[in-house]
Design a protein around this motif. Sequence first.
Motif, PDB file in Angstrom:
ATOM      1  N   SER A 191      12.816  12.529 -15.386  1.00 42.08           N
ATOM      2  CA  SER A 191      14.146  13.072 -15.637  1.00 42.08           C
ATOM      3  C   SER A 191      14.012  14.580 -15.864  1.00 42.08           C
ATOM      4  O   SER A 191      12.926  15.081 -16.187  1.00 42.08           O
ATOM      5  N   PRO A 192      15.085  15.359 -15.716  1.00 43.15           N
ATOM      6  CA  PRO A 192      14.988  16.823 -15.830  1.00 43.15           C
ATOM      7  C   PRO A 192      14.373  17.300 -17.140  1.00 43.15           C
ATOM      8  O   PRO A 192      13.669  18.314 -17.154  1.00 43.15           O
ATOM      9  N   ASP A 193      14.610  16.577 -18.238  1.00 46.79           N
ATOM     10  CA  ASP A 193      14.049  17.029 -19.515  1.00 46.79           C
ATOM     11  C   ASP A 193      12.679  16.420 -19.788  1.00 46.79           C
ATOM     12  O   ASP A 193      12.079  16.675 -20.843  1.00 46.79           O
ATOM     13  N   GLY A 194      12.166  15.598 -18.864  1.00 49.27           N
ATOM     14  CA  GLY A 194      10.842  15.023 -19.023  1.00 49.27           C
ATOM     15  C   GLY A 194      10.778  13.875 -19.994  1.00 49.27           C
ATOM     16  O   GLY A 194       9.688  13.358 -20.283  1.00 49.27           O
ATOM     17  N   ALA A 195      11.919  13.427 -20.534  1.00 52.99           N
ATOM     18  CA  ALA A 195      11.914  12.381 -21.554  1.00 52.99           C
ATOM     19  C   ALA A 195      11.620  11.004 -20.969  1.00 52.99           C
ATOM     20  O   ALA A 195      11.128  10.117 -21.678  1.00 52.99           O
ATOM     21  N   ILE A 196      11.941  10.796 -19.686  1.00 53.66           N
ATOM     22  CA  ILE A 196      11.713   9.491 -19.048  1.00 53.66           C
ATOM     23  C   ILE A 196      10.885   9.713 -17.796  1.00 53.66           C
ATOM     24  O   ILE A 196      11.156  10.613 -16.998  1.00 53.66           O
ATOM     25  N   GLU A 197       9.863   8.886 -17.643  1.00 54.10           N
ATOM     26  CA  GLU A 197       9.019   8.943 -16.461  1.00 54.10           C
ATOM     27  C   GLU A 197       8.803   7.532 -15.912  1.00 54.10           C
ATOM     28  O   GLU A 197       8.655   6.577 -16.683  1.00 54.10           O
ATOM     29  N   VAL A 198       8.777   7.431 -14.602  1.00 56.91           N
ATOM     30  CA  VAL A 198       8.447   6.174 -13.931  1.00 56.91           C
ATOM     31  C   VAL A 198       7.364   6.470 -12.914  1.00 56.91           C
ATOM     32  O   VAL A 198       7.518   7.361 -12.073  1.00 56.91           O
ATOM     33  N   THR A 199       6.262   5.731 -12.997  1.00 55.63           N
ATOM     34  CA  THR A 199       5.141   5.939 -12.094  1.00 55.63           C
ATOM     35  C   THR A 199       4.925   4.689 -11.243  1.00 55.63           C
ATOM     36  O   THR A 199       5.089   3.560 -11.719  1.00 55.63           O
ATOM     37  N   GLY A 200       4.580   4.909  -9.980  1.00 59.13           N
ATOM     38  CA  GLY A 200       4.315   3.767  -9.099  1.00 59.13           C
ATOM     39  C   GLY A 200       3.958   4.225  -7.707  1.00 59.13           C
ATOM     40  O   GLY A 200       3.713   5.423  -7.468  1.00 59.13           O
ATOM     41  N   ASN A 201       3.935   3.268  -6.791  1.00 58.83           N
ATOM     42  CA  ASN A 201       3.640   3.562  -5.388  1.00 58.83           C
ATOM     43  C   ASN A 201       4.937   3.787  -4.632  1.00 58.83           C
ATOM     44  O   ASN A 201       5.859   2.969  -4.701  1.00 58.83           O
ATOM     45  N   LEU A 202       5.015   4.881  -3.907  1.00 56.80           N
ATOM     46  CA  LEU A 202       6.209   5.192  -3.129  1.00 56.80           C
ATOM     47  C   LEU A 202       6.278   4.274  -1.916  1.00 56.80           C
ATOM     48  O   LEU A 202       5.389   4.268  -1.066  1.00 56.80           O
ATOM     49  N   ARG A 256      12.293   4.819  -3.202  1.00 55.35           N
ATOM     50  CA  ARG A 256      12.050   3.393  -3.436  1.00 55.35           C
ATOM     51  C   ARG A 256      10.598   3.261  -3.874  1.00 55.35           C
ATOM     52  O   ARG A 256       9.687   3.600  -3.125  1.00 55.35           O
ATOM     53  N   VAL A 257      10.394   2.803  -5.115  1.00 53.65           N
ATOM     54  CA  VAL A 257       9.070   2.839  -5.740  1.00 53.65           C
ATOM     55  C   VAL A 257       8.702   1.463  -6.275  1.00 53.65           C
ATOM     56  O   VAL A 257       9.533   0.782  -6.898  1.00 53.65           O
ATOM     57  N   ASP A 258       7.442   1.050  -6.036  1.00 51.18           N
ATOM     58  CA  ASP A 258       6.915  -0.180  -6.611  1.00 51.18           C
ATOM     59  C   ASP A 258       6.287   0.164  -7.957  1.00 51.18           C
ATOM     60  O   ASP A 258       5.288   0.890  -8.024  1.00 51.18           O
ATOM     61  N   THR A 259       6.873  -0.319  -9.060  1.00 53.59           N
ATOM     62  CA  THR A 259       6.442   0.049 -10.409  1.00 53.59           C
ATOM     63  C   THR A 259       6.078  -1.197 -11.208  1.00 53.59           C
ATOM     64  O   THR A 259       6.219  -2.330 -10.743  1.00 53.59           O
ATOM     65  N   LEU A 284       0.862  -1.171   0.000  1.00 56.02           N
ATOM     66  CA  LEU A 284       0.000   0.000   0.000  1.00 56.02           C
ATOM     67  C   LEU A 284       0.894   1.215   0.000  1.00 56.02           C
ATOM     68  O   LEU A 284       1.756   1.363   0.856  1.00 56.02           O
ATOM     69  N   GLY A 285       0.741   2.114  -0.980  1.00 50.87           N
ATOM     70  CA  GLY A 285       1.573   3.291  -1.032  1.00 50.87           C
ATOM     71  C   GLY A 285       0.811   4.439  -1.657  1.00 50.87           C
ATOM     72  O   GLY A 285      -0.405   4.385  -1.836  1.00 50.87           O
ATOM     73  N   GLN A 286       1.520   5.474  -1.993  1.00 48.92           N
ATOM     74  CA  GLN A 286       0.903   6.634  -2.614  1.00 48.92           C
ATOM     75  C   GLN A 286       1.531   6.856  -3.980  1.00 48.92           C
ATOM     76  O   GLN A 286       2.743   6.689  -4.160  1.00 48.92           O
ATOM     77  N   ASP A 287       0.711   7.257  -4.950  1.00 43.38           N
ATOM     78  CA  ASP A 287       1.184   7.414  -6.315  1.00 43.38           C
ATOM     79  C   ASP A 287       2.200   8.539  -6.427  1.00 43.38           C
ATOM     80  O   ASP A 287       2.005   9.638  -5.883  1.00 43.38           O
ATOM     81  N   VAL A 288       3.276   8.258  -7.154  1.00 42.06           N
ATOM     82  CA  VAL A 288       4.259   9.282  -7.493  1.00 42.06           C
ATOM     83  C   VAL A 288       4.702   9.057  -8.928  1.00 42.06           C
ATOM     84  O   VAL A 288       4.615   7.946  -9.461  1.00 42.06           O
ATOM     85  N   THR A 289       5.200  10.109  -9.539  1.00 50.97           N
ATOM     86  CA  THR A 289       5.818  10.020 -10.856  1.00 50.97           C
ATOM     87  C   THR A 289       7.194  10.659 -10.771  1.00 50.97           C
ATOM     88  O   THR A 289       7.327  11.823 -10.375  1.00 50.97           O
ATOM     89  N   LEU A 290       8.216   9.908 -11.104  1.00 49.34           N
ATOM     90  CA  LEU A 290       9.596  10.402 -11.103  1.00 49.34           C
ATOM     91  C   LEU A 290       9.979  10.687 -12.545  1.00 49.34           C
ATOM     92  O   LEU A 290       9.874   9.810 -13.418  1.00 49.34           O
ATOM     93  N   GLY A 325       8.824  -3.689 -11.365  1.00 50.53           N
ATOM     94  CA  GLY A 325       9.284  -4.243 -10.103  1.00 50.53           C
ATOM     95  C   GLY A 325       9.633  -3.115  -9.150  1.00 50.53           C
ATOM     96  O   GLY A 325       9.289  -1.943  -9.379  1.00 50.53           O
ATOM     97  N   GLU A 326      10.334  -3.427  -8.100  1.00 50.23           N
ATOM     98  CA  GLU A 326      10.723  -2.417  -7.106  1.00 50.23           C
ATOM     99  C   GLU A 326      12.011  -1.734  -7.553  1.00 50.23           C
ATOM    100  O   GLU A 326      13.031  -2.395  -7.787  1.00 50.23           O
ATOM    101  N   LEU A 327      11.977  -0.404  -7.670  1.00 48.61           N
ATOM    102  CA  LEU A 327      13.121   0.368  -8.140  1.00 48.61           C
ATOM    103  C   LEU A 327      13.625   1.302  -7.051  1.00 48.61           C
ATOM    104  O   LEU A 327      12.835   1.859  -6.284  1.00 48.61           O
ATOM    105  N   THR A 328      14.933   1.497  -7.003  1.00 46.92           N
ATOM    106  CA  THR A 328      15.547   2.501  -6.140  1.00 46.92           C
ATOM    107  C   THR A 328      16.209   3.539  -7.033  1.00 46.92           C
ATOM    108  O   THR A 328      17.068   3.193  -7.856  1.00 46.92           O
TER     109      THR A 328
END
Length: 517
Positions: free
Chosen positions: A30-41, A50-53, A22-28, A56-59
């Motif tokens: 890159s500075p230029d916006g070209a790459i995004e990763v969304t998941g539960n913090l 540390r995000v569940d995406t 159980l977590g809260q949604d976040v989107t990480l 899998g689990e990413l740091t």
Amino acid sequence: MSYFRAAVCAALCFFGASFPVLGQDVTLSSPDGAIEVTGNLLGFDGEFYRVDTQFGELTVDGSGVRCDGPGCPSLSDYVAELTFSGSSTMADVLLPALIEGFALRNGFQTAREQYDARQFEYTLLRDGRVAARFNFHISSTDEGFADLLANQADIVMALREIREAEHILATEAGMGDMSVSNRGRVLALDAMVPIVAPTNPVRRISLPDLAQIYAGQITNWQELDGPDAPITVHLPVAGSGLAQAVEDKLLTPAALSLSAEIRRHDRSDTLVRTVATDPFAIGIASYSETGTARILTLTGSCGFSLSAGRRTIKTEDYPLTAPMFLYLPAHRLPRVARDFLTYVRGPAAQIVIRRAGFVDQAAERIPLAAQGERLSNAIKAAGEDTPLEELQRMISGLDGLQRLTTSFRFETGSSRPDAQSRNNVDLLAREIEAGVYDGKRMVFVGFSDGEGPADTNRAISLKRADVVRQAVERAAETANLDRISLETEAYGETLPIACNNSAWGRQANRRVEVWVK
């Protein structure tokens, strides 16, 4: 962008599995916006997310990304959070004492808030600002591992080793190999001790008799040369680390099961008080929590005896040792948490552990002349199990050396050191790296049980001594080993510390000791 991609790739390699959280949604991004990763913090340590995406689990390194969403933490007002769950024995006294010692050493002020009988929180403050919160859930070792697997705890307080089913689940959840020494750390040393009331006339008990009492096969004190009275048997609740350690170390080697008639207690202090006031009761308690009850000396049919004490627990000569573990997954913890975990393994923490009434891990040196009980056992065995000439060779070889309390034992049927011994490899290696033994002679001395021919036992014990020496050398990565003489020797079955006619005794006798001059 390349930095962010590298961080994601590294995290994918390191954390290959995921589990429902159980977590809260976040989107990480890159500075230029070209790459995004969304998941539960899942966590933020002030530096890394540390995000569940879906991968899998990413740091991910926070310095290379922008965080958007309701779960994003405040970077300016970040407070480190660390949650402990598990053993009440460790949570009641030991860890609070270590937190106070850590705070004093590092310039923090502390505040403790008790929420209920099972939960409290330590807050660390500096200059009036909250720097960290250490949360405690007091339950049992079983519940501690359950909380860890459910991502509701960061560290487990355990009075036993992790079990195979828990180890498999933790590995599948991407928590790493929890059996290695940096994941399962020995915080302090303890032992399971049989206790009775001070008025009980029985003062000694053998491990087979103790096991039979807890299996319901011995039910009257008269069978132990005591009064004609029924034995009332006490133990902590099922699921507690101490109760499970009793099953693992006392009942299982005897192929016995716990009796259903045992009276259970949810707190150790309640068990001790009950036993201390009942002349016909017996209990098994933590060495650090015996109160006014009297500890029974362990004895064997061959006449050997072993008393629980700081040194016999440190060396694992006492057969019912029970290390106190901190288990932590392969997740990055906040910096203050990492600093705390470094502190608890250092010399300052060992003083705190000892003053709190627990057995520390600081190495002590024991002269040969101060080992009367062990030498007495060796003399009893000489002429029966081993030749007198071999005993004389051992005395001559160890003359002028001192034994370290840092010893090594092995898993049953294996040449792999047990959990406490794997921790001891790291402890001894760090002392060697620090130059504690520069200019000294260090001898790894192997001993065996009495099963089989003496020559074979001596060869096996020499091989084990060499295994331990090599493990310590590998662990002491930054040490200059030219400054110390590292040797191996073996005396086989010459110095038994327990009877060889039981599985407990043979396990205790198979060991590697370290002697220093």
